[in-house]
Design a protein around this motif. Structure first.
Motif, PDB file in Angstrom:
ATOM      1  N   VAL A 164      -0.305 -24.010 -14.137  1.00  0.00           N
ATOM      2  CA  VAL A 164       0.702 -23.646 -13.141  1.00  0.00           C
ATOM      3  C   VAL A 164       0.689 -24.658 -11.998  1.00  0.00           C
ATOM      4  CG1 VAL A 164       1.362 -21.919 -11.412  1.00  0.00           C
ATOM      5  CG2 VAL A 164       0.687 -21.198 -13.702  1.00  0.00           C
ATOM      6  N   ARG A 165      -0.500 -24.962 -11.502  1.00  0.00           N
ATOM      7  CA  ARG A 165      -0.631 -25.906 -10.381  1.00  0.00           C
ATOM      8  C   ARG A 165      -0.107 -27.293 -10.754  1.00  0.00           C
ATOM      9  NH1 ARG A 165      -3.647 -29.706  -7.988  1.00  0.00           N
ATOM     10  NH2 ARG A 165      -4.152 -29.491  -5.786  1.00  0.00           N
ATOM     11  N   GLU A 166      -0.509 -27.806 -11.907  1.00  0.00           N
ATOM     12  CA  GLU A 166      -0.084 -29.144 -12.328  1.00  0.00           C
ATOM     13  C   GLU A 166       1.421 -29.205 -12.553  1.00  0.00           C
ATOM     14  OE1 GLU A 166      -2.538 -29.870 -15.732  1.00  0.00           O
ATOM     15  OE2 GLU A 166      -4.183 -30.683 -14.509  1.00  0.00           O
ATOM     16  N   THR A 167       1.982 -28.178 -13.161  1.00  0.00           N
ATOM     17  CA  THR A 167       3.423 -28.147 -13.413  1.00  0.00           C
ATOM     18  C   THR A 167       4.202 -28.075 -12.106  1.00  0.00           C
ATOM     19  OG1 THR A 167       3.054 -27.093 -15.547  1.00  0.00           O
ATOM     20  CG2 THR A 167       5.268 -26.939 -14.633  1.00  0.00           C
ATOM     21  N   ALA A 168       3.768 -27.192 -11.209  1.00  0.00           N
ATOM     22  CA  ALA A 168       4.451 -27.050  -9.920  1.00  0.00           C
ATOM     23  C   ALA A 168       4.360 -28.343  -9.120  1.00  0.00           C
ATOM     24  CB  ALA A 168       3.854 -25.893  -9.133  1.00  0.00           C
ATOM     25  N   LEU A 169       3.185 -28.954  -9.088  1.00  0.00           N
ATOM     26  CA  LEU A 169       3.019 -30.196  -8.356  1.00  0.00           C
ATOM     27  C   LEU A 169       3.871 -31.311  -8.950  1.00  0.00           C
ATOM     28  CD1 LEU A 169       1.597 -31.642  -6.053  1.00  0.00           C
ATOM     29  CD2 LEU A 169      -0.300 -32.122  -7.612  1.00  0.00           C
ATOM     30  N   GLY A 170       3.917 -31.373 -10.272  1.00  0.00           N
ATOM     31  CA  GLY A 170       4.748 -32.386 -10.923  1.00  0.00           C
ATOM     32  C   GLY A 170       6.222 -32.207 -10.606  1.00  0.00           C
ATOM     33  N   ASN A 171       6.702 -30.963 -10.600  1.00  0.00           N
ATOM     34  CA  ASN A 171       8.103 -30.707 -10.248  1.00  0.00           C
ATOM     35  C   ASN A 171       8.369 -31.050  -8.793  1.00  0.00           C
ATOM     36  OD1 ASN A 171       8.802 -29.818 -12.823  1.00  0.00           O
ATOM     37  ND2 ASN A 171       8.292 -27.701 -12.354  1.00  0.00           N
TER      38      ASN A 171
END
Length: 50
Positions: A35-42
């Motif tokens: 969740v953290r990596e996906t949100a940060l990437g977006n």
């Protein structure tokens, strides 16, 4: 999304998309790290581009 939510809450009109598609539960199987990596990437994809 507003119209979709209003139709569901008021039980009027047709749903525009399958209600399961925007359901938050679709992320239940995701780890906190994913969740953290996906949100940060977006976030970076939106705000670092400007």
């Amino acid at each position: 999304m507003g119209r979709q939510l209003a139709n569901q809450l008021l039980e009027t009109g047709d749903t525009l998309v399958d209600p399961a598609r925007p359901a938050p539960g679709r992320f239940d199987a995701w780890s906190d790290l994913k969740v953290r990596e996906t949100a940060l990437g977006n976030y970076q994809g939106i705000y670092d581009a400007h």
